[in-house]
Design an enzyme around this catalytic site. Structure first.
Site, PDB file in Angstrom:
ATOM      1  N   TYR A  74       0.000  13.652   2.637  1.00  0.00           N
ATOM      2  CA  TYR A  74      -1.182  13.706   3.495  1.00  0.00           C
ATOM      3  C   TYR A  74      -1.249  12.398   4.264  1.00  0.00           C
ATOM      4  O   TYR A  74      -1.072  11.322   3.696  1.00  0.00           O
ATOM      5  CB  TYR A  74      -2.441  13.881   2.646  1.00  0.00           C
ATOM      6  CG  TYR A  74      -3.745  13.871   3.417  1.00  0.00           C
ATOM      7  CD1 TYR A  74      -4.602  12.771   3.348  1.00  0.00           C
ATOM      8  CD2 TYR A  74      -4.130  14.943   4.208  1.00  0.00           C
ATOM      9  CE1 TYR A  74      -5.806  12.752   4.040  1.00  0.00           C
ATOM     10  CE2 TYR A  74      -5.335  14.933   4.909  1.00  0.00           C
ATOM     11  CZ  TYR A  74      -6.161  13.839   4.821  1.00  0.00           C
ATOM     12  OH  TYR A  74      -7.350  13.813   5.525  1.00  0.00           O
ATOM     13  N   ASP A 108       3.796   5.389   5.512  1.00  0.00           N
ATOM     14  CA  ASP A 108       2.336   5.503   5.467  1.00  0.00           C
ATOM     15  C   ASP A 108       1.875   4.830   4.167  1.00  0.00           C
ATOM     16  O   ASP A 108       1.875   5.447   3.101  1.00  0.00           O
ATOM     17  CB  ASP A 108       1.907   6.963   5.528  1.00  0.00           C
ATOM     18  CG  ASP A 108       0.396   7.072   5.458  1.00  0.00           C
ATOM     19  OD1 ASP A 108      -0.119   8.212   5.580  1.00  0.00           O
ATOM     20  OD2 ASP A 108      -0.285   6.048   5.278  1.00  0.00           O
ATOM     21  N   LYS A 142      -7.744   1.597   3.667  1.00  0.00           N
ATOM     22  CA  LYS A 142      -8.341   1.453   2.346  1.00  0.00           C
ATOM     23  C   LYS A 142      -8.535  -0.011   1.919  1.00  0.00           C
ATOM     24  O   LYS A 142      -9.452  -0.684   2.374  1.00  0.00           O
ATOM     25  CB  LYS A 142      -7.504   2.239   1.329  1.00  0.00           C
ATOM     26  CG  LYS A 142      -7.507   3.762   1.618  1.00  0.00           C
ATOM     27  CD  LYS A 142      -6.699   4.524   0.608  1.00  0.00           C
ATOM     28  CE  LYS A 142      -6.516   5.981   1.019  1.00  0.00           C
ATOM     29  NZ  LYS A 142      -7.655   6.836   0.689  1.00  0.00           N
TER      30      LYS A 142
HETATM   31  P1  KE4 Z   1      -8.522   8.091   6.162  1.00  0.00           P
HETATM   32  O1  KE4 Z   1      -8.538   8.675   7.550  1.00  0.00           O
HETATM   33  O2  KE4 Z   1      -9.148   9.032   5.166  1.00  0.00           O
HETATM   34  O3  KE4 Z   1      -9.084   6.680   6.064  1.00  0.00           O
HETATM   35  O4  KE4 Z   1      -6.999   7.922   5.725  1.00  0.00           O
HETATM   36  C1  KE4 Z   1      -6.144   9.042   5.784  1.00  0.00           C
HETATM   37  C2  KE4 Z   1      -4.960   8.823   4.872  1.00  0.00           C
HETATM   38  C3  KE4 Z   1      -3.747   8.502   5.423  1.00  0.00           C
HETATM   39  N1  KE4 Z   1      -2.656   8.286   4.647  1.00  0.00           N
HETATM   40  C4  KE4 Z   1      -2.730   8.366   3.299  1.00  0.00           C
HETATM   41  C5  KE4 Z   1      -1.506   8.126   2.473  1.00  0.00           C
HETATM   42  C6  KE4 Z   1      -3.960   8.696   2.675  1.00  0.00           C
HETATM   43  O5  KE4 Z   1      -4.031   8.790   1.329  1.00  0.00           O
HETATM   44  C7  KE4 Z   1      -5.104   8.925   3.473  1.00  0.00           C
HETATM   45  C8  KE4 Z   1      -6.449   9.316   2.887  1.00  0.00           C
HETATM   46  N2  KE4 Z   1      -6.464   9.520   1.474  1.00  0.00           N
HETATM   47  C9  KE4 Z   1      -7.482  10.448   1.003  1.00  0.00           C
HETATM   48  C10 KE4 Z   1      -7.329  10.511  -0.520  1.00  0.00           C
HETATM   49  N3  KE4 Z   1      -6.243  11.296  -0.912  1.00  0.00           N
HETATM   50  C11 KE4 Z   1      -8.844  10.037   1.406  1.00  0.00           C
HETATM   51  C12 KE4 Z   1      -9.956  10.755   0.673  1.00  0.00           C
HETATM   52  C13 KE4 Z   1     -10.684  11.726   1.559  1.00  0.00           C
HETATM   53  O6  KE4 Z   1     -10.024  12.443   2.362  1.00  0.00           O
HETATM   54  O7  KE4 Z   1     -11.934  11.780   1.435  1.00  0.00           O
END
Ligand code: KE4
Length: 435
Positions: free
Chosen positions: A150, A245, A273
């Site tokens: 993801y 990523d 994060k």
């Molecule tokens: P954000 O747009 O949510 O800040 O980041 C996206 C993203 C990109 N790349 C990786 C490897 C990620 O894990 C994420 C976001 N992680 C999720 C948790 N698996 C965020 C939690 C959520 O979607 O509420």
């Protein structure tokens, strides 16, 4: 901390009933809705160190940590003090600040493959920008991602994605035009032969490969021995850019992220994060040659009203400075080992088949009997059993990620006492989950 009681969460139930009328699914991010485990999400009122307290006054040992950012623990005093001082000078200027130089220096010092970096407001913005940059630099359109990984909710990524997409069982999201989806090729993770075959077929059209170097979004799945090195070789051979990523793994697995841990150098790195210390943030970085293609230095456009905002930079920089000590990652490794050894033992004693994948302070307990190395094997996990375990742990005062396909995070505030209490709770929860 309140002792574990009957599962009383009336106030969360009341608030959730209101929320679902006003917010899609009652949440501002799908995975928070407990759809993967059932029941009512707990509305959180406050958090401190390794714990969170919900609106019914129940306190939990927290292993979500806002999905990764809270590596220092919640409401860290040094972060709060720095934010209070920054707040006294305003919240956002829409103009450059010295802080942005300082955090750029800190990131560049920590991640040698990054010589120039652009701050954005989320991991999604970082990955969207990174693939636009890769397409702009190479003049190619196709992107390779991996099943179960993801990278945020950008159109190009919602193809066999992990995290909430996997949790909700959404094949690929409606609203993504076929013309976009057809430029995304999905390959299974930990399968270098499949990647090579894909390049043999499409190589000249592939702008980039984007990968979670250690996957968190199908649950924690580490790269097999030599895999990342092969991905690097294949992308170099075909003049495609390699995007790590590291939104989740950056400053989590080592100060230099997974690329330091596995000694593989990507062309572009995305971050998020932890670098925001709990405030909205993302970043992408690469060599000067690549990054100078980004406007206004170059023609690849990307912008953001609150990019590099003083509060997120303050919280992020304070956090990153605390992570300069190598002892930090030694402590996180010890904590991860202590917890996961305990969880494995508790599951064995309860006669529950689990496979625990862990890298440093991120881990997942898969309810399965076979190794989990990719999405196909992860998807064989027993989600119902996971759901039972999740709720049994919640009742024991332990807050895990509400999905089998997410990673848990240990922070510096998780003392041995918290870890041992978690293992004790798990002993009861594995028993309860079976019944
Ligand atoms: P954000 O747009 O949510 O800040 O980041 C996206 C993203 C990109 N790349 C990786 C490897 C990620 O894990 C994420 C976001 N992680 C999720 C948790 N698996 C965020 C939690 C959520 O979607 O509420």
């Amino acid at each position: 901390m309140s002792s574990p009681q009957r599962d009383e969460h009336d106030r969360s139930v009341e608030l959730f009933a209101r929320a679902v009328e006003l917010i899609p699914g009652g949440v501002n991010s799908p995975v928070r809705a407990f759809r993967g485990v059932g029941g009512t999400p707990r509305f959180i009122r406050s958090a401190k160190g390794a714990t969170m307290t919900d609106v019914d006054g129940r306190t939990y040992i927290d292993y979500v940590g806002s999905w990764g950012p809270m590596i220092l623990g919640h409401a860290d005093e040094e972060v709060l003090d720095a934010l209070r001082e920054a707040l006294s000078r305003g919240t956002s200027y829409g103009a450059p600040t010295e802080l942005e130089i300082e955090i750029a220096e800190e990131i560049i010092d920590a991640v040698p493959s990054i010589k120039m970096v652009r701050m954005v407001n989320s991991g999604t913005e970082a990955t969207m920008s990174a693939i636009r940059l890769a397409r702009g630099v190479t003049g190619r359109n196709k992107l390779i991602k991996f099943e179960g990984c993801y990278h945020g909710h950008g159109d190009s990524f919602l193809v066999k994605a992990g995290s909430g997409v996997a949790t909700l069982g959404l094949p690929d999201s409606p609203g993504v035009p076929a013309s976009v989806a057809q430029n995304t090729i999905t390959v299974s993770y930990n399968d270098a032969v499949a990647l090579e075959q894909t390049f043999d077929e499409h190589g000249a059209d592939i702008a980039a490969v984007i990968i979670e170097p250690v996957v968190g979004n199908m649950g924690c799945v580490p790269p097999q021995e030599g895999y990342l090195q092969r991905v690097r070789e294949i992308t170099t051979k075909h003049n495609a850019l390699l995007i790590f990523d590291e939104v989740m793994t950056g400053f989590r697995l080592a100060r230099g992220g997974a690329q330091e841990l596995y000694n593989v150098t990507p062309d572009i790195t995305t971050l998020g994060k932890i670098i925001g210390g709990g405030l909205p943030v993302g970043a992408y970085g690469a060599s000067r040659e690549i990054m100078n293609n980004i406007a206004p230095a170059g023609n690849v456009y990307q912008a953001g009203t609150l990019s590099g905002n003083p509060l997120a930079m303050t919280a992020g920089l304070t956090t990153l400075k605390r992570l300069r000590q190598p002892s930090v990652y030694e402590q996180l490794e010890r904590a991860g080992q202590r917890l996961c050894d305990g969880l494995s033992k508790a599951a064995r004693e309860a006669g529950v088949e689990t496979v625990i994948n862990r890298v440093g302070s991120m881990w997942t307990t898969f309810f399965t009997s076979e190794a989990v190395t990719d999405w196909t094997s992860a998807a064989k996990s027993n989600r119902a059993l996971f759901g039972n375990f999740f709720h049994a742990m919640l009742n024991e005062g332990v807050y895990l990620a509400p999905s089998q396909f997410e990673a848990g995070f240990i922070g510096l505030a998780h003392t041995d006492e918290f870890l041992d209490r978690t293992v004790e709770a798990a002993g009861k929860a594995f028993e309860a989950a079976k019944n």
